[in-house]
Design a protein around this motif. Structure first.
Motif, mmCIF file in Angstrom:
data_model
loop_
_atom_site.group_PDB
_atom_site.id
_atom_site.type_symbol
_atom_site.label_atom_id
_atom_site.label_comp_id
_atom_site.label_asym_id
_atom_site.label_seq_id
_atom_site.Cartn_x
_atom_site.Cartn_y
_atom_site.Cartn_z
ATOM 1 N N GLU B 224 0.963 -1.632 -0.027
ATOM 2 C CA GLU B 224 -0.174 -0.194 0.179
ATOM 3 C C GLU B 224 0.696 1.100 0.458
ATOM 4 O OE1 GLU B 224 -2.071 0.738 3.990
ATOM 5 O OE2 GLU B 224 -0.846 -0.676 4.962
ATOM 6 N N HIS B 225 2.392 1.126 0.523
ATOM 7 C CA HIS B 225 2.759 2.634 0.389
ATOM 8 C C HIS B 225 3.423 2.964 -1.247
ATOM 9 C CE1 HIS B 225 2.444 2.289 4.599
ATOM 10 N NE2 HIS B 225 2.719 0.924 4.664
ATOM 11 N N LYS B 227 2.356 4.059 -3.418
ATOM 12 C CA LYS B 227 1.692 5.040 -4.226
ATOM 13 C C LYS B 227 2.547 6.383 -3.688
ATOM 14 C CE LYS B 227 -2.623 5.336 -1.265
ATOM 15 N NZ LYS B 227 -2.518 4.125 0.269
#
Lengths: 309, 343
Positions: B224-225, B227
């Motif tokens: 998720e990081h 982005k």
């Protein structure tokens, strides 16, 4: 030849007067080579030269005023003041350029010859070098490459026996022989008396005839005297270096002295020669005055021409 | 799969073919180019018999000849199959081609392309895999580009063939086998602009060539990081497009550079230095990831630890974001064999 000699005689004084802030390598003594070779070239033929560039530039027809302006770092110089003595250029007479790194102009000259052949133009490229430069690896590489591609290239070695302050006897094995080397690469080779305009021009013509007929590259070696020190317009005899090419011997075989004798033999009078010398000196002094009155480059010009726009 | 999915080598070959078809002044010179030059000139000798030139093993002379012919008006593409061989022609590249127009006060164009290969691959060692990017990047008068993908390699080569100046394209051989959809058109990629590969909010990662490729892989490890990362491809290291980087760091506050060569005097050092001097508003100290300052060793057991990997890059990003590191052992193939990924 007279223009070459007189121009540098006058420039010596500028250097001594600290008006000339460019490293200089004077051609005095070697004039018969540049003029002898260039006298056999067509206007469309190309010339590339070395750190000792003034003579080749003038012999190919380069503009005198732009040369002097360049030496004085003025913005209307041959290289707009950015190059100095070692970077002469006049594309209008096909003097492609001079570059001081020893041997560097030799493959460049091969490239210019390559373009002549690639585009079927029919011209010849000439690359001048000294005996020092002729020892660089890239020069031996170029002999082979130019022979492989059968390029219309004349390489001229001006052998004044000095590479800066190192004599040829200190730099080469006892049996070193450029004639054998050239033969080994399959290149036509001739040796000329570089003090003698007639000998240089005759032998250059002979080699150029073969090159123009499609025979590929050739080498002309000219034995000359460098009258002055490597990079100042001074005599270096006092340093005790000139054991063989003493001043006395150099003056005895001086190219201008031989040329003067030729002229007299051909019917010129002393008065005519003197008039010519004076007219030439006036032309050079005019160029110097013109240069002194010319502007320096502006500070912004430091940042122009890094790339061709 | 589209038949326009090309390897880097094929994209370079296609660009070369297209510029040769369009411009008769273009020719290719280098040892072994008629035999293919790693696939980048395959078949071109048959198509252009007089313009694909083999040479003696004489790098200085062949490069000098090409420079001289460019001064006279041709547009040569010089191929050196290892950067180490191009050093034998350093005078002609750095001192002649790069200075010619300047030292003659606008002496004229020197339209020449130096295609120089960085030989990263297993077993190549200290003298066959040097990545001397900063050496080329530091010389005024050269335009220096480093493609990171097949489509970029094609567009840069076409742009270089339209330029009137010496352009050095440093090609990481590591990337010759990666694939991408490449347009058949004769398009150009600007020689002096960085590209924002992915926009992000919290950290700017800057890479080029194979480092950019590996950084791209690293993003896939971030979950998720991912982005939060703004990824910038320098494309050009001479000049470096500092404006694009500074605008990004102004937004993210964090800067990580990645070099696949020694860290000392690296491109990353230059990027960090200029960013630090421009008051871009760092929230954390910038960091440079690079190879250690020793030669690249030959055996895989050592070279494994020399190149930054996608894991070391991912962990540097995670650390700078205050997140826990990941622990992942890469297989031998991924560490030591050139990738064949499709982008």
């Amino acid at each position: 030849m007279l223009l070459l000699r007189v121009a540098e005689e006058e420039l010596v004084q500028l250097y001594l007067d600290e008006k000339l802030f460019s490293m200089v390598h004077f051609y005095v003594g070697q004039e018969a080579v540049g003029v002898g070779v260039c006298s056999q070239l067509n206007p469309d033929d190309k010339v590339l030269s070395t750190h000792r560039s003034h003579g080749h530039y003038l012999a190919k027809g380069g503009d005198l005023k732009r040369m002097v302006c360049e030496l004085l770092g003025r913005s209307n110089g041959a290289a707009r003041g950015k190059g100095g003595s070692m970077h002469m250029i006049d594309k209008s007479v096909n003097f492609v350029g001079s570059t001081p790194l020893l041997g560097s102009a030799v493959p460049l000259a091969a490239g210019v010859a390559f373009e002549e052949k690639y585009n079927k133009k029919g011209g010849v490229a000439v690359g001048f070098m000294g005996d020092g430069a002729s020892e660089e690896g890239v020069v031996y590489e170029t002999y082979n490459l130019a022979a492989l591609y059968e390029l219309p290239l004349l390489l001229v070695i001006e052998n004044n026996t000095w590479s800066v302050n190192s004599n040829i006897n200190e730099r080469r094995g006892k049996k070193y022989d450029i004639a054998t080397i050239a033969k080994g690469f399959g290149l036509p080779y001739l040796r000329a008396d570089g003090n003698d305009f007639n000998d240089v021009s005759t032998k250059a013509a002979e080699l150029l005839k073969g090159i123009r007929a499609g025979g590929g590259p050739a080498v002309l070696e000219c034995l000359v005297y460098r009258h002055m020190a490597h990079s100042t317009p001074l005599m270096d005899d006092k340093q005790g270096l000139r054991r063989e090419d003493t001043l006395e011997r150099r003056l005895e075989r001086d190219s201008m002295k031989l040329m003067r004798a030729e002229l007299v033999k051909a019917g010129s009078t002393e008065a005519e020669i003197k008039d010519l010398e004076e007219a030439t000196r006036r032309e050079v002094r005019e160029a110097i005055e013109f240069a002194k009155a010319s502007p320096y480059p502006q500070q912004e010009e430091m940042f122009t021409d890094v790339f061709y726009e | 799969m589209s038949d326009r999915i090309l390897k880097t080598a094929d994209a370079i070959r296609e660009a070369t073919d297209q510029v040769m078809a369009k411009d008769p002044s273009v020719y290719v010179i280098g040892l072994g180019v008629p035999q293919g030059a790693g696939g980048t000139t395959n078949g071109l000798k048959q198509k252009y018999p007089d313009r694909i030139l083999d040479t003696p093993t004489s790098e200085a002379a062949l490069t000098g000849l090409a420079v001289g012919s460019a001064i006279a008006g041709l547009h040569p593409i010089v191929h050196h199959d290892r950067v180490e061989f191009s050093l034998l022609a350093a005078d002609q590249i750095f001192t002649q081609a790069a200075k010619w127009n300047y030292m003659f006060g606008g002496g004229g164009p020197v339209p020449i392309i130096f295609r120089i290969v960085i030989g990263r691959q297993w077993g190549n060692g200290p003298q066959h895999s040097q990545a001397l990017y900063s050496l080329f990047g530091s010389v005024p008068g050269l335009k220096v580009v480093v493609p990171s993908s097949p489509a970029m390699a094609k567009g840069l080569l076409i742009a270089a063939a339209r330029d009137k100046n010496p352009v050095v394209m440093l090609e990481s051989r590591w990337l010759y086998g990666i694939k991408e959809e490449v347009s058949e058109a004769m398009y150009q990629v600007p020689l002096d602009k960085a590209q924002v590969v992915q926009q992000g909010s919290d950290i700017t990662v800057v890479g080029y060539g194979d480092a950019l490729y590996t950084a791209r892989q690293a993003l896939e490890l971030l979950g998720e990081h991912k982005k939060r990362v703004e990824l910038i491809d320098l494309v050009s290291i001479n000049p470096i497009d500092h404006a694009t980087i500074h605008a990004s760091v102004q937004k993210t506050g964090r800067l990580l550079t990645v070099d696949t060569t020694n860290g000392a005097f690296s491109v990353g050092s230059e990027v960090i230095s200029k960013a630090a001097q421009s008051r871009v508003g760092f929230v954390d100290a910038p960091r440079g990831l690079a190879a250690p300052d020793v030669p690249c060793p030959t055996p895989p057991s050592l070279s494994e630890f020399w190149y930054p990997t996608k894991v070391t890059i991912a962990n540097a990003i995670l650390e700078m974001l205050g997140l826990p590191r990941i622990d992942l052992q890469l297989p031998f193939e991924e560490l030591h064999l050139p990738p064949t990924t499709t982008l």
